[in-house]
Write a protein that holds these residues in place. Structure first.
Motif, PDB file in Angstrom:
ATOM      1  N   ALA A   1       8.398 -10.727  -1.953  1.00 47.02           N
ATOM      2  CA  ALA A   1       9.522 -11.720  -2.013  1.00 47.02           C
ATOM      3  C   ALA A   1      10.579 -11.110  -2.743  1.00 47.02           C
ATOM      4  N   ARG A   2      10.517 -10.371  -3.917  1.00 46.93           N
ATOM      5  CA  ARG A   2      11.323  -9.742  -4.784  1.00 46.93           C
ATOM      6  C   ARG A   2      11.879  -8.237  -3.969  1.00 46.93           C
ATOM      7  N   LYS A   3      11.028  -7.683  -3.711  1.00 44.89           N
ATOM      8  CA  LYS A   3      11.319  -6.372  -2.862  1.00 44.89           C
ATOM      9  C   LYS A   3      12.378  -6.743  -1.551  1.00 44.89           C
ATOM     10  N   LYS A   4      11.569  -7.755  -0.628  1.00 48.53           N
ATOM     11  CA  LYS A   4      12.232  -8.079   0.406  1.00 48.53           C
ATOM     12  C   LYS A   4      13.705  -8.636   0.084  1.00 48.53           C
ATOM     13  N   SER A   5      13.937  -9.342  -1.015  1.00 49.53           N
ATOM     14  CA  SER A   5      15.199  -9.887  -1.201  1.00 49.53           C
ATOM     15  C   SER A   5      16.336  -8.859  -1.537  1.00 49.53           C
ATOM     16  N   ARG A   6      15.842  -7.845  -2.382  1.00 49.21           N
ATOM     17  CA  ARG A   6      16.505  -6.875  -2.861  1.00 49.21           C
ATOM     18  C   ARG A   6      17.038  -5.940  -1.527  1.00 49.21           C
TER      19      ARG A   6
ATOM     20  N   GLY B   1      -3.725  -9.788   0.167  1.00 48.48           N
ATOM     21  CA  GLY B   1      -4.039  -9.913  -1.144  1.00 48.48           C
ATOM     22  C   GLY B   1      -3.846  -8.612  -2.070  1.00 48.48           C
ATOM     23  N   VAL B   2      -3.161  -7.703  -1.421  1.00 42.45           N
ATOM     24  CA  VAL B   2      -3.052  -6.225  -2.077  1.00 42.45           C
ATOM     25  C   VAL B   2      -1.901  -6.371  -3.080  1.00 42.45           C
ATOM     26  N   VAL B   3      -0.726  -7.202  -2.551  1.00 45.05           N
ATOM     27  CA  VAL B   3       0.217  -7.112  -3.484  1.00 45.05           C
ATOM     28  C   VAL B   3       0.533  -8.602  -3.707  1.00 45.05           C
ATOM     29  N   HIS B   4       1.138  -9.311  -4.763  1.00 48.99           N
ATOM     30  CA  HIS B   4       1.424 -10.520  -4.914  1.00 48.99           C
ATOM     31  C   HIS B   4       2.511 -10.983  -4.029  1.00 48.99           C
TER      32      HIS B   4
ATOM     33  N   GLU C   1      11.001  -4.007  10.027  1.00 53.79           N
ATOM     34  CA  GLU C   1       9.840  -3.436   9.707  1.00 53.79           C
ATOM     35  C   GLU C   1       9.336  -3.761   8.447  1.00 53.79           C
ATOM     36  N   ALA C   2       9.676  -3.470   7.547  1.00 56.71           N
ATOM     37  CA  ALA C   2       9.440  -3.427   5.884  1.00 56.71           C
ATOM     38  C   ALA C   2       9.017  -5.094   5.802  1.00 56.71           C
ATOM     39  N   ILE C   3       9.600  -5.666   6.169  1.00 56.91           N
ATOM     40  CA  ILE C   3       9.569  -7.265   5.995  1.00 56.91           C
ATOM     41  C   ILE C   3       8.192  -7.617   6.413  1.00 56.91           C
ATOM     42  N   SER C   4       7.933  -6.936   7.693  1.00 60.21           N
ATOM     43  CA  SER C   4       6.778  -7.315   8.449  1.00 60.21           C
ATOM     44  C   SER C   4       5.288  -6.795   7.713  1.00 60.21           C
ATOM     45  N   VAL C   5       5.790  -5.309   7.447  1.00 62.22           N
ATOM     46  CA  VAL C   5       4.521  -4.791   6.496  1.00 62.22           C
ATOM     47  C   VAL C   5       4.409  -5.443   5.116  1.00 62.22           C
TER      48      VAL C   5
ATOM     49  N   ASP D   1       4.618  -8.735   4.387  1.00 64.30           N
ATOM     50  CA  ASP D   1       4.034  -9.864   4.585  1.00 64.30           C
ATOM     51  C   ASP D   1       2.793  -9.651   5.141  1.00 64.30           C
ATOM     52  N   LYS D   2       2.513  -8.626   5.614  1.00 64.23           N
ATOM     53  CA  LYS D   2       0.932  -8.373   6.154  1.00 64.23           C
ATOM     54  C   LYS D   2       0.224  -7.985   4.736  1.00 64.23           C
ATOM     55  N   ILE D   3       0.633  -7.044   3.825  1.00 63.84           N
ATOM     56  CA  ILE D   3       0.186  -6.641   2.884  1.00 63.84           C
ATOM     57  C   ILE D   3      -0.342  -7.886   1.936  1.00 63.84           C
ATOM     58  N   VAL D   4       0.709  -8.771   1.735  1.00 70.03           N
ATOM     59  CA  VAL D   4       0.683 -10.004   0.897  1.00 70.03           C
ATOM     60  C   VAL D   4      -0.669 -10.959   1.420  1.00 70.03           C
TER      61      VAL D   4
END
Length: 90
Positions: free
Chosen positions: A73-78, A65-68, A53-57, A59-62
């Motif tokens: 990618a860094r947050k998802k990786s960690r 254009g709200v988050v780089h 769910e977090a990865i989906s959210v 990706d949508k926010i990226v």
């Protein structure tokens, strides 16, 4: 305060966008916190589903254009590393 008609409209648009971006960033952070909470409880199934769910959210926010993209990618990786470590420690 803005004086020109176009500047007044721009200020109004900026305020709407700021509030919308704040909502998206909150969703971004809450999704990550949900994964962290599942990790704290050492609940593997909940952690996996929360991560998806977090990865989906994120990706949508990226795409909005709200988050780089590198930040997401860094947050998802960690988060993925932490979830994988929990699952591997079976």
């Amino acid at each position: 305060m803005a004086n020109h008609k176009s500047a007044i409209k721009k200020a109004r648009q900026d305020e709407v966008r700021r509030l919308r971006n704040r909502m998206y960033k909150t969703r971004f952070k809450n999704a990550a916190k949900k994964v962290e909470a599942a990790l704290e409880e050492k609940n593997k199934d909940a952690a996996k589903t929360a991560l998806q769910e977090a990865i989906s959210v994120m990706d949508k926010i990226v795409t909005k254009g709200v988050v780089h993209k590198n930040t997401a990618a860094r947050k998802k990786s960690r988060l993925s590393l932490k979830v994988n470590a929990l699952v591997a420690s079976a």
